[in-house]
Design a protein around this motif. Structure first.
Motif, PDB file in Angstrom:
ATOM      1  N   ALA A 171       0.821  -1.210   0.000  1.00 46.84           N
ATOM      2  CA  ALA A 171       0.000   0.000   0.000  1.00 46.84           C
ATOM      3  C   ALA A 171       0.856   1.261   0.000  1.00 46.84           C
ATOM      4  O   ALA A 171       0.478   2.275  -0.609  1.00 46.84           O
ATOM      5  N   GLU A 172       2.010   1.201   0.647  1.00 49.45           N
ATOM      6  CA  GLU A 172       2.868   2.386   0.760  1.00 49.45           C
ATOM      7  C   GLU A 172       3.910   2.460  -0.351  1.00 49.45           C
ATOM      8  O   GLU A 172       4.754   3.357  -0.349  1.00 49.45           O
ATOM      9  N   GLY A 173       3.864   1.504  -1.294  1.00 49.31           N
ATOM     10  CA  GLY A 173       4.728   1.578  -2.464  1.00 49.31           C
ATOM     11  C   GLY A 173       6.134   1.062  -2.282  1.00 49.31           C
ATOM     12  O   GLY A 173       6.968   1.206  -3.175  1.00 49.31           O
ATOM     13  N   ARG A 174       6.422   0.429  -1.139  1.00 46.64           N
ATOM     14  CA  ARG A 174       7.772  -0.103  -0.921  1.00 46.64           C
ATOM     15  C   ARG A 174       7.924  -1.533  -1.443  1.00 46.64           C
ATOM     16  O   ARG A 174       9.040  -2.062  -1.484  1.00 46.64           O
ATOM     17  N   LEU A 175       6.812  -2.154  -1.805  1.00 45.82           N
ATOM     18  CA  LEU A 175       6.824  -3.505  -2.349  1.00 45.82           C
ATOM     19  C   LEU A 175       5.978  -3.504  -3.609  1.00 45.82           C
ATOM     20  O   LEU A 175       4.890  -2.937  -3.631  1.00 45.82           O
ATOM     21  N   GLN A 176       6.500  -4.126  -4.650  1.00 46.13           N
ATOM     22  CA  GLN A 176       5.772  -4.190  -5.917  1.00 46.13           C
ATOM     23  C   GLN A 176       5.385  -5.627  -6.244  1.00 46.13           C
ATOM     24  O   GLN A 176       6.209  -6.533  -6.098  1.00 46.13           O
ATOM     25  N   VAL A 177       4.145  -5.802  -6.696  1.00 46.58           N
ATOM     26  CA  VAL A 177       3.705  -7.072  -7.269  1.00 46.58           C
ATOM     27  C   VAL A 177       3.591  -6.845  -8.767  1.00 46.58           C
ATOM     28  O   VAL A 177       2.814  -5.998  -9.208  1.00 46.58           O
ATOM     29  N   ARG A 178       4.376  -7.546  -9.537  1.00 52.34           N
ATOM     30  CA  ARG A 178       4.338  -7.406 -10.987  1.00 52.34           C
ATOM     31  C   ARG A 178       3.452  -8.505 -11.581  1.00 52.34           C
ATOM     32  O   ARG A 178       3.787  -9.678 -11.492  1.00 52.34           O
ATOM     33  N   ALA A 179       2.334  -8.100 -12.167  1.00 51.29           N
ATOM     34  CA  ALA A 179       1.461  -9.051 -12.853  1.00 51.29           C
ATOM     35  C   ALA A 179       1.964  -9.200 -14.287  1.00 51.29           C
ATOM     36  O   ALA A 179       1.720  -8.347 -15.141  1.00 51.29           O
ATOM     37  N   GLY A 180       2.684 -10.278 -14.524  1.00 52.18           N
ATOM     38  CA  GLY A 180       3.294 -10.461 -15.838  1.00 52.18           C
ATOM     39  C   GLY A 180       2.327 -10.950 -16.887  1.00 52.18           C
ATOM     40  O   GLY A 180       2.537 -10.755 -18.086  1.00 52.18           O
ATOM     41  N   LEU A 181       1.250 -11.594 -16.469  1.00 52.53           N
ATOM     42  CA  LEU A 181       0.244 -12.087 -17.401  1.00 52.53           C
ATOM     43  C   LEU A 181      -1.111 -12.001 -16.718  1.00 52.53           C
ATOM     44  O   LEU A 181      -1.311 -12.569 -15.652  1.00 52.53           O
ATOM     45  N   VAL A 182      -2.032 -11.250 -17.330  1.00 53.14           N
ATOM     46  CA  VAL A 182      -3.394 -11.125 -16.811  1.00 53.14           C
ATOM     47  C   VAL A 182      -4.351 -11.567 -17.910  1.00 53.14           C
ATOM     48  O   VAL A 182      -4.376 -10.978 -18.995  1.00 53.14           O
ATOM     49  N   LEU A 183      -5.122 -12.601 -17.646  1.00 56.33           N
ATOM     50  CA  LEU A 183      -6.089 -13.143 -18.593  1.00 56.33           C
ATOM     51  C   LEU A 183      -7.449 -13.242 -17.930  1.00 56.33           C
ATOM     52  O   LEU A 183      -7.558 -13.259 -16.704  1.00 56.33           O
ATOM     53  N   ASP A 184      -8.495 -13.329 -18.739  1.00 56.80           N
ATOM     54  CA  ASP A 184      -9.825 -13.521 -18.191  1.00 56.80           C
ATOM     55  C   ASP A 184      -9.974 -14.929 -17.627  1.00 56.80           C
ATOM     56  O   ASP A 184      -9.281 -15.864 -18.036  1.00 56.80           O
ATOM     57  N   LEU A 185     -10.925 -15.089 -16.726  1.00 55.81           N
ATOM     58  CA  LEU A 185     -11.164 -16.374 -16.079  1.00 55.81           C
ATOM     59  C   LEU A 185     -11.318 -17.497 -17.101  1.00 55.81           C
ATOM     60  O   LEU A 185     -10.774 -18.596 -16.918  1.00 55.81           O
ATOM     61  N   ALA A 186     -12.021 -17.235 -18.179  1.00 57.04           N
ATOM     62  CA  ALA A 186     -12.266 -18.262 -19.191  1.00 57.04           C
ATOM     63  C   ALA A 186     -10.981 -18.737 -19.862  1.00 57.04           C
ATOM     64  O   ALA A 186     -10.972 -19.783 -20.517  1.00 57.04           O
ATOM     65  N   GLU A 187      -9.907 -17.979 -19.718  1.00 56.52           N
ATOM     66  CA  GLU A 187      -8.632 -18.316 -20.357  1.00 56.52           C
ATOM     67  C   GLU A 187      -7.664 -19.006 -19.389  1.00 56.52           C
ATOM     68  O   GLU A 187      -6.456 -18.963 -19.581  1.00 56.52           O
ATOM     69  N   ALA A 188      -8.195 -19.657 -18.372  1.00 61.90           N
ATOM     70  CA  ALA A 188      -7.340 -20.314 -17.376  1.00 61.90           C
ATOM     71  C   ALA A 188      -6.407 -21.332 -18.013  1.00 61.90           C
ATOM     72  O   ALA A 188      -5.247 -21.470 -17.599  1.00 61.90           O
ATOM     73  N   ALA A 189      -6.880 -22.070 -19.009  1.00 61.34           N
ATOM     74  CA  ALA A 189      -6.027 -23.074 -19.648  1.00 61.34           C
ATOM     75  C   ALA A 189      -4.809 -22.414 -20.285  1.00 61.34           C
ATOM     76  O   ALA A 189      -3.689 -22.926 -20.188  1.00 61.34           O
TER      77      ALA A 189
END
Length: 322
Positions: free
Chosen positions: A284-302
Motif C-alpha cells: 500500500a505504501e509503495g515499498r513492495l511491488q507485485v508485478r502481474a506479468g500475465l493477466v487473462l480472463d477467467l475463461a482463459e485459465a487453460a
C-alpha cells in the motif's frame, strides 16, 4: 456462478468454464465477489495429479482471491460487507468464493485487484523464506533461483530490504532486466556458464550464505556448490522435478544446512498475521511491488497454465474475473 473446474487430471485442456452452485458463507466466513484470482505453479501440479492429488474431482483450483465482500456468515462483523479485500481462499478460480474472516486483508483503493491477487500465496512464501526460514540479515549474500517468477521478484525486494546482496538466476535477458529493476545486484542466465562458478566469482570465492530454490532437480547440484561454508539451501518447489535425496556425507565439508519450506505448514497465528499485515502495508505504501506479468480472463485459465508451464511468464499470473 461460473468457475473453472477439471474432471480428470491432464494437460491445460482439461480446465473448463462451467456453471456451478454458489458457495455460502458459513460461521466465521465471508463471501467474496472475486475480481482477480492468483495462479500459482502448484495449481498446474494439482491439475496434472502430481500434488495434493487426493482431493476428489471435479475440482475448482485456486488459493487466493481479491474482490469485494458480498455477505458474511454468523459471527462475522457486518462492516466487512462492501469492502475491498484479498484473502487466502480455496477454489478461487470462480466468480464467488468464501474465506475465513481471519484470512482477510483490507485493500486501499490505490492497490488494484490484480496486484492484490499476487500478494498472499507468493508474498507470504517469499516473506517466510527470507525472514522465518532464511533469517536474512545485513551483508549476507542470497542466491534466488527463478528470480523473475512471482515468488522470486518478491523475495528479491524483501531480501534487499533486509540488507542482503541478492543474486538471481533466470532463463532470458528480458527476465534478467526485470529482476535487476526490482533490486537484484547480479543476475545469471541459465545455460551461460556454470552457475556455482559464477556465484563464487561474484563473491570473492566465498559463495552465498543462502540459496532459495524452487526449481529442484536441475538446479540442486549448483545450489549446493554455490553455498559458502555454513550456508543454507532452502527448497520450496520442484518445477524441474524432485531434487535428489540429500546426501548428508556431502554436507560435511562445508557444514551445510538443507531445509524445506511449505506455506501450508501450520504457522503460529501471530507470525502469519505479522507477515500478512507487513506485506499489505509495504504494498500500500509503495515499498513492495507485485508485478502481474500475465493477466487473462477467467475463461482463459487453460492458456494461463500453458504460459506458466512453458516458462513464458515473468512475475505473477492472474485471472481477471469480469
Amino acid at each position: 456462478m461460473k468457475a473453472i473446474r477439471y474432471h480428470q487430471v491432464g494437460g491445460p485442456e482439461v480446465l473448463r468454464l462451467e456453471e456451478v452452485p454458489e458457495p455460502v458463507a458459513g460461521p466465521g466466513e465471508v463471501r467474496i465477489r472475486v475480481r482477480a484470482a492468483g495462479v500459482n505453479f502448484a495449481d498446474t501440479e494439482r491439475r496434472r495429479g502430481l500434488y495434493d492429488s487426493k482431493v476428489p474431482l471435479p475440482r475448482i483450483l485456486g488459493s487466493e482471491a481479491a474482490g469485494v465482500v458480498e455477505s458474511v456468515g454468523a459471527g462475522v462483523d457486518a462492516s466487512w460487507v462492501g469492502r475491498r479485500v484479498v484473502a487466502l481462499a480455496k477454489q478461487s478460480y470462480a466468480e464467488l468464493v468464501t474465506a475465513p474472516e481471519q484470512e482477510l486483508l483490507a485493500l486501499p483503493e490505490r492497490v488494484s485487484f490484480e496486484e492484490a491477487a499476487g500478494l498472499l500465496v507468493q508474498g507470504l512464501t517469499a516473506w517466510h523464506l527470507v525472514h522465518t526460514v532464511g533469517r536474512v540479515t545485513e551483508r549476507q549474500s542470497v542466491l534466488i533461483h527463478a528470480a523473475a517468477g512471482g515468488v522470486g521478484l518478491l523475495a528479491i525486494q524483501l531480501a534487499k530490504a533486509a540488507g542482503a546482496r541478492v543474486l538471481g538466476t533466470v532463463s532470458t535477458e528480458a527476465k534478467a532486466r526485470l529482476a535487476r529493476e526490482l533490486g537484484a545486484d547480479e543476475v545469471l542466465l541459465y545455460g551461460e556458464g556454470d552457475v556455482a562458478e559464477q556465484v563464487r566469482a561474484l563473491t570473492g570465492g566465498q559463495g552465498v550464505e543462502l540459496v532459495l530454490d524452487s526449481v529442484g532437480a536441475s538446479t540442486w547440484k549448483s545450489s549446493l556448490e554455490a553455498l559458502a561454508p555454513f550456508g543454507h539451501l532452502v527448497s520450496y518447489g520442484s518445477a524441474s522435478g524432485a531434487p535428489p535425496p540429500v546426501d548428508v556425507e556431502a554436507l560435511y565439508e562445508k557444514s551445510l544446512k538443507v531445509s524445506a519450506y511449505w506455506l501450508h505448514t501450520r504457522h503460529p497465528p501471530a507470525l502469519q498475521r505479522q507477515a500478512r499485515e507487513t506485506l499489505g502495508r509495504e504494498l500500500a505504501e509503495g515499498r513492495l511491488q507485485v508485478r502481474a506479468g500475465l493477466v487473462l480472463d477467467l475463461a482463459e485459465a487453460a492458456e494461463a497454465h500453458r504460459q506458466l508451464e512453458g516458462r513464458g511468464t515473468a512475475g505473477k499470473v492472474v485471472l481477471r474475473v469480469p
